[in-house]
Scaffold this motif. Structure first.
Motif, PDB file in Angstrom:
ATOM      1  N   GLN A 211     -90.253 -39.759  46.695  1.00  0.00           N
ATOM      2  CA  GLN A 211     -91.655 -39.499  46.959  1.00  0.00           C
ATOM      3  C   GLN A 211     -92.107 -39.431  45.445  1.00  0.00           C
ATOM      4  O   GLN A 211     -93.386 -39.824  45.679  1.00  0.00           O
ATOM      5  CB  GLN A 211     -91.663 -37.661  47.449  1.00  0.00           C
ATOM      6  CG  GLN A 211     -92.931 -37.188  47.554  1.00  0.00           C
ATOM      7  CD  GLN A 211     -92.816 -35.824  48.233  1.00  0.00           C
ATOM      8  OE1 GLN A 211     -92.340 -35.096  47.348  1.00  0.00           O
ATOM      9  NE2 GLN A 211     -93.685 -35.586  49.028  1.00  0.00           N
ATOM     10  N   THR A 212     -91.534 -39.108  44.353  1.00  0.00           N
ATOM     11  CA  THR A 212     -92.268 -39.383  43.276  1.00  0.00           C
ATOM     12  C   THR A 212     -92.447 -40.886  42.968  1.00  0.00           C
ATOM     13  O   THR A 212     -93.548 -41.102  42.345  1.00  0.00           O
ATOM     14  CB  THR A 212     -91.222 -38.808  42.113  1.00  0.00           C
ATOM     15  OG1 THR A 212     -91.264 -37.303  42.150  1.00  0.00           O
ATOM     16  CG2 THR A 212     -91.788 -38.813  40.802  1.00  0.00           C
ATOM     17  N   ASN A 214     -93.005 -43.249  45.083  1.00  0.00           N
ATOM     18  CA  ASN A 214     -94.054 -43.512  45.801  1.00  0.00           C
ATOM     19  C   ASN A 214     -95.490 -43.097  45.112  1.00  0.00           C
ATOM     20  O   ASN A 214     -96.323 -43.754  45.538  1.00  0.00           O
ATOM     21  CB  ASN A 214     -93.987 -42.819  47.287  1.00  0.00           C
ATOM     22  CG  ASN A 214     -93.018 -43.696  48.608  1.00  0.00           C
ATOM     23  OD1 ASN A 214     -93.540 -45.023  48.421  1.00  0.00           O
ATOM     24  ND2 ASN A 214     -92.072 -43.228  49.086  1.00  0.00           N
ATOM     25  N   LYS A 215     -95.434 -41.976  44.997  1.00  0.00           N
ATOM     26  CA  LYS A 215     -96.801 -41.535  44.464  1.00  0.00           C
ATOM     27  C   LYS A 215     -97.204 -42.513  43.126  1.00  0.00           C
ATOM     28  O   LYS A 215     -98.554 -42.585  42.998  1.00  0.00           O
ATOM     29  CB  LYS A 215     -96.542 -40.015  43.738  1.00  0.00           C
ATOM     30  CG  LYS A 215     -96.538 -38.997  44.783  1.00  0.00           C
ATOM     31  CD  LYS A 215     -96.348 -37.774  44.048  1.00  0.00           C
ATOM     32  CE  LYS A 215     -96.257 -36.688  45.376  1.00  0.00           C
ATOM     33  NZ  LYS A 215     -96.042 -35.243  44.841  1.00  0.00           N
ATOM     34  N   GLU A 218     -98.578 -45.370  45.162  1.00  0.00           N
ATOM     35  CA  GLU A 218     -99.926 -45.098  45.396  1.00  0.00           C
ATOM     36  C   GLU A 218    -101.108 -45.167  44.626  1.00  0.00           C
ATOM     37  O   GLU A 218    -102.239 -45.565  44.739  1.00  0.00           O
ATOM     38  CB  GLU A 218     -99.652 -43.688  46.269  1.00  0.00           C
ATOM     39  CG  GLU A 218     -98.984 -43.728  47.478  1.00  0.00           C
ATOM     40  CD  GLU A 218     -98.729 -42.117  47.997  1.00  0.00           C
ATOM     41  OE1 GLU A 218     -99.329 -41.283  47.309  1.00  0.00           O
ATOM     42  OE2 GLU A 218     -97.959 -42.041  48.858  1.00  0.00           O
ATOM     43  N   ALA A 219    -100.598 -44.380  43.534  1.00  0.00           N
ATOM     44  CA  ALA A 219    -101.774 -44.378  42.242  1.00  0.00           C
ATOM     45  C   ALA A 219    -102.117 -45.862  41.784  1.00  0.00           C
ATOM     46  O   ALA A 219    -103.399 -46.094  41.593  1.00  0.00           O
ATOM     47  CB  ALA A 219    -101.561 -43.626  41.251  1.00  0.00           C
ATOM     48  N   ARG A 240    -100.913 -40.287  36.641  1.00  0.00           N
ATOM     49  CA  ARG A 240    -100.557 -39.170  37.656  1.00  0.00           C
ATOM     50  C   ARG A 240     -99.148 -38.794  37.142  1.00  0.00           C
ATOM     51  O   ARG A 240     -98.928 -37.590  37.727  1.00  0.00           O
ATOM     52  CB  ARG A 240    -100.368 -40.316  39.004  1.00  0.00           C
ATOM     53  CG  ARG A 240     -99.944 -39.330  40.177  1.00  0.00           C
ATOM     54  CD  ARG A 240     -99.824 -39.875  41.703  1.00  0.00           C
ATOM     55  NE  ARG A 240     -99.839 -38.793  42.673  1.00  0.00           N
ATOM     56  CZ  ARG A 240    -100.140 -39.023  43.734  1.00  0.00           C
ATOM     57  NH1 ARG A 240    -100.200 -40.401  44.198  1.00  0.00           N
ATOM     58  NH2 ARG A 240     -99.788 -38.472  44.722  1.00  0.00           N
ATOM     59  N   ASP A 245    -100.204 -34.691  39.855  1.00  0.00           N
ATOM     60  CA  ASP A 245     -99.525 -33.702  40.577  1.00  0.00           C
ATOM     61  C   ASP A 245     -98.069 -33.734  40.242  1.00  0.00           C
ATOM     62  O   ASP A 245     -97.356 -32.910  40.472  1.00  0.00           O
ATOM     63  CB  ASP A 245     -99.749 -33.948  42.307  1.00  0.00           C
ATOM     64  CG  ASP A 245     -99.469 -35.242  42.355  1.00  0.00           C
ATOM     65  OD1 ASP A 245     -99.520 -36.051  41.765  1.00  0.00           O
ATOM     66  OD2 ASP A 245     -99.495 -35.421  43.923  1.00  0.00           O
ATOM     67  N   ILE A 246     -97.537 -34.993  39.720  1.00  0.00           N
ATOM     68  CA  ILE A 246     -96.176 -35.206  39.460  1.00  0.00           C
ATOM     69  C   ILE A 246     -95.901 -34.294  38.266  1.00  0.00           C
ATOM     70  O   ILE A 246     -94.958 -33.437  38.333  1.00  0.00           O
ATOM     71  CB  ILE A 246     -95.862 -36.567  39.172  1.00  0.00           C
ATOM     72  CG1 ILE A 246     -96.210 -37.422  40.415  1.00  0.00           C
ATOM     73  CG2 ILE A 246     -94.378 -36.576  38.644  1.00  0.00           C
ATOM     74  CD1 ILE A 246     -95.758 -39.026  39.982  1.00  0.00           C
ATOM     75  N   THR A 462     -89.240 -32.882  42.045  1.00  0.00           N
ATOM     76  CA  THR A 462     -89.743 -34.235  41.342  1.00  0.00           C
ATOM     77  C   THR A 462     -88.450 -35.151  41.617  1.00  0.00           C
ATOM     78  O   THR A 462     -88.753 -36.485  41.709  1.00  0.00           O
ATOM     79  CB  THR A 462     -90.139 -34.225  39.938  1.00  0.00           C
ATOM     80  OG1 THR A 462     -88.902 -33.898  39.225  1.00  0.00           O
ATOM     81  CG2 THR A 462     -91.188 -33.400  39.966  1.00  0.00           C
TER      82      THR A 462
END
Length: 627
Positions: A211-212, A214-215, A218-219, A240, A245-246, A462
């Motif tokens: 997920q981290t 992926n973030k 995404e950014a 990011r 949020d990370i 994270t």
């Protein structure tokens, strides 16, 4: 297998060093070379080259993959990089070492009963450096997107067949892992069973890390859709991680478990592009990271050894072992007192330390007939036209600064146990990994990334393990006034990649894991090639020796855990009986192992044939692919 090793050792004793057989083959390539500490990561690097990426892209991919495989490092650690840029024909360094967080002071740690910051847990953590270092390196010198570079690591985070080394490390460290709820969730999927960690070959899934990552992707995607440039899109991912949020979840998870890192600490940190340090050894320009690493130890030792005819002594003869051991001890004594973060006061006397005249003076202290157990730091300040402000501190410790005398008497360091000690040896060798990459365009990358190794404390949800590098600070200026912990400061680390140029062209790129042994093994590896004509595979497997006559940088929270062990030397099992006996008479305390070279990975540049030659360590899982 035992008969094979006996045969191999027998052959090694008969053949000259430059003709020794090797357990692993030499790697050859004309287009690219990818070598690192894990087979899957080397494969990921090869995949990136096949996509059309350059050596920087491939190195970033291998770095991301190794971080995802834990064991010796993870995403919350630190990254040290040397890059040869074929466009400028210069070597540059990237300092992606995290810093001590807010509240990390000597008083704080002393109040908890420590002589050094702790080895494990949230209080051992500097701010994460690897994500920022990877993104910076990719933005400035790579060609691919972050999404392309992270693709193999993301596939692995979704589930990969875990290797035995990492799986068994999780099982061995489960008592500590259970202290940290987020680590327990990731590393012990079979909680309550006899074996709580994954088995070798089991699919190891890291949902939070995926997920981290992926973030971050995404950014980057969002920024590209908004019409931003490739570099700006990469920096959007960077922001990011360190400001978004990370970062918020990382800080929350760290604080929940007792850590000190704040949002401001993450937002203020940045990787730094530096000019590396260099010395010339017999026509070869050797490059190392600045004095916030132990890299200058190798440069100082080369300067000292330039005053001796090592080739005439013979590879691993008694005289050679003794001379190199003494040179290393002189350099490490300076490291232990004078090295630290150059971006903090006081300023280290690095110009004097790397002076050829200073090296000649230090070489004159080597006693030909015996080990000197009392070697202390020298006085480099006059060699840069300055007065040493720490003479009184050195005298208080018992170091005699009269350079006409050869016997220093460091009272602070006396009374040390010189018996071989397995726990001490493990701290000396404490591991990380290495990444080596090169391509036909001329890009070369040498990395020694580390931090967040098992058993790691994961920061919240994270999936990112926190660094343990705070332990390399000191709390007492009497030990090293340049390396006392302070918020925003980098610890003086062992991590130390190498690059060398000859006649202005790339000659040798190398890195190794192993804590305080790194620049001992890289020094001998370099000499194996430059003085004794070994190829890189022979040099990476060749028998080295290690000195324990230094202050440990890692492991143990008490002063006694870190003290030098004068004369203690680790030799290869194949060392001749006559050499063993002669070294004992010279005051050495001997111990032995069947592999003493350290896990060295390296690339040699063959300009005659316009090809690469790769060496991949025979220690464990190190692996290389060339094309």
């Amino acid at each position: 297998m035992k008969h094979f090793f006996i045969f191999f050792i027998a052959i090694a004793l008969i053949l000259p060093a430059s003709a020794q057989q090797t357990q692993k083959p030499v790697l050859y390539g004309s287009n690219w070379m990818a070598i690192t500490g894990k087979p899957l990561a080397a494969t990921a690097g090869a995949m990136t080259f096949q996509k059309g990426g350059n050596a920087v892209d491939a190195a970033c991919t291998m770095l991301a993959a190794t971080c995802t495989m834990w064991d010796t490092l993870s995403w919350g650690g630190e990254t040290q990089v040397l890059i040869y840029n074929p466009k400028t024909k210069k070597v540059i360094a990237i300092n992606a070492m995290g810093v001590a967080p807010t509240g990390a002071t000597p008083e704080f740690f002393k109040g908890k009963g420590y002589n050094f910051p702790p080895e494990y847990g949230p209080l051992a953590a500097t701010t994460p450096g690897t994500p920022g270092g990877l993104i910076y390196m990719l933005a400035q010198y790579g060609t691919l997107s972050l999404e392309e570079v992270l693709a193999p690591a993301m596939q692995m985070a979704a589930g990969y067949a875990i290797e035995a080394q990492a799986a068994n490390s999780m099982e061995r460290g489960k008592a500590q892992i259970k202290q940290w709820p987020y680590s327990k969730k990731v590393f012990l999927p079979h909680a309550g069973e006899k074996r709580e960690a994954p088995e070798a070959g089991e699919l190891f899934v890291q949902k939070d890390l995926l997920q981290t990552l992926n973030k971050l992707v995404e950014a980057e995607r969002k920024a590209l859709k908004q019409g931003k440039s490739r570099k700006d899109a990469l920096m959007a991912a960077y922001d990011r991680f360190y400001k978004g949020d990370i970062a918020e979840e990382f800080v929350r998870g760290s604080k929940e478990q007792g850590g000190l890192i704040t949002m401001e600490d993450l937002a203020k940190w940045k990787p730094i592009e530096e000019e590396p340090l260099t010395v010339n050894y017999k026509g070869i320009d050797v490059y190392k990271m600045k004095q916030w690493t132990q890299g200058p130890v190798m440069l100082q030792a080369l300067n000292i050894l330039e005053n001796f005819d090592l080739k005439k002594m013979g590879y691993n003869s008694t005289e050679y072992i003794h001379t190199v051991y003494q040179a290393m001890n002189l350099a490490f004594a300076d490291r232990d007192f004078y090295y630290g973060d150059p971006y903090f006061s006081p300023e280290e006397p690095i110009k004097g330390l790397l002076s050829k005249a200073y090296a000649k003076q230090r070489a004159g202290l080597i006693q030909s007939a015996s080990n000197n157990p009392n070697i202390g730091p020298g006085n480099p300040y006059p060699f840069e036209g300055k007065t040493n402000p720490y003479l009184n501190l050195l005298k208080d410790r018992g170091y005699e600064m009269d350079t006409t005398k050869r016997n220093f008497a460091p009272k602070h360091d006396m009374g040390m146990n010189t018996s071989p000690d397995q726990e001490y040896q493990e701290r000396l060798w404490l591991g990380t990994t290495s990444v080596e990459a090169a391509d036909k365009e001329g890009w070369i990358v040498s990395i020694t990334p580390s931090g967040g190794w098992l058993p790691a404390c994961i920061a919240g949800n994270t999936g990112i393990g926190m660094s343990q590098r705070m332990q390399s600070f000191v709390l007492d200026s009497a030990l090293n006034p340049f390396n006392v912990v302070a918020p925003g400061k980098r610890p003086r680390v062992t991590l130390s990649p190498s690059l060398a140029l000859k006649d202005g062209k790339p000659y040798l790129s190398s890195a190794v894991q192993g804590g305080d042994t790194q620049d001992q093994n890289l020094l001998q590896f370099f000499l194996n090639v430059a003085e004794f004509g070994m190829n890189v595979q022979q040099a990476s497997e060749a028998a080295n020796f290690n000195s324990n006559q230094l202050w440990l940088s890692l492991g143990g929270t008490k002063t006694d855990d870190r003290k030098p062990k004068p004369g203690q030397i680790l030799l290869h099992d194949s060392t001749k009986e006559s050499v063993r006996n002669e070294l004992k008479k010279m005051g050495y305390v001997l111990s032995f192992d069947d592999r003493t070279s350290g896990p060295i990975n390296a690339i040699y540049f063959d300009w005659k044939h316009k090809t690469f030659t790769g060496g991949s360590s025979n220690h464990g899982e190190d692996y290389g692919i060339g094309w």
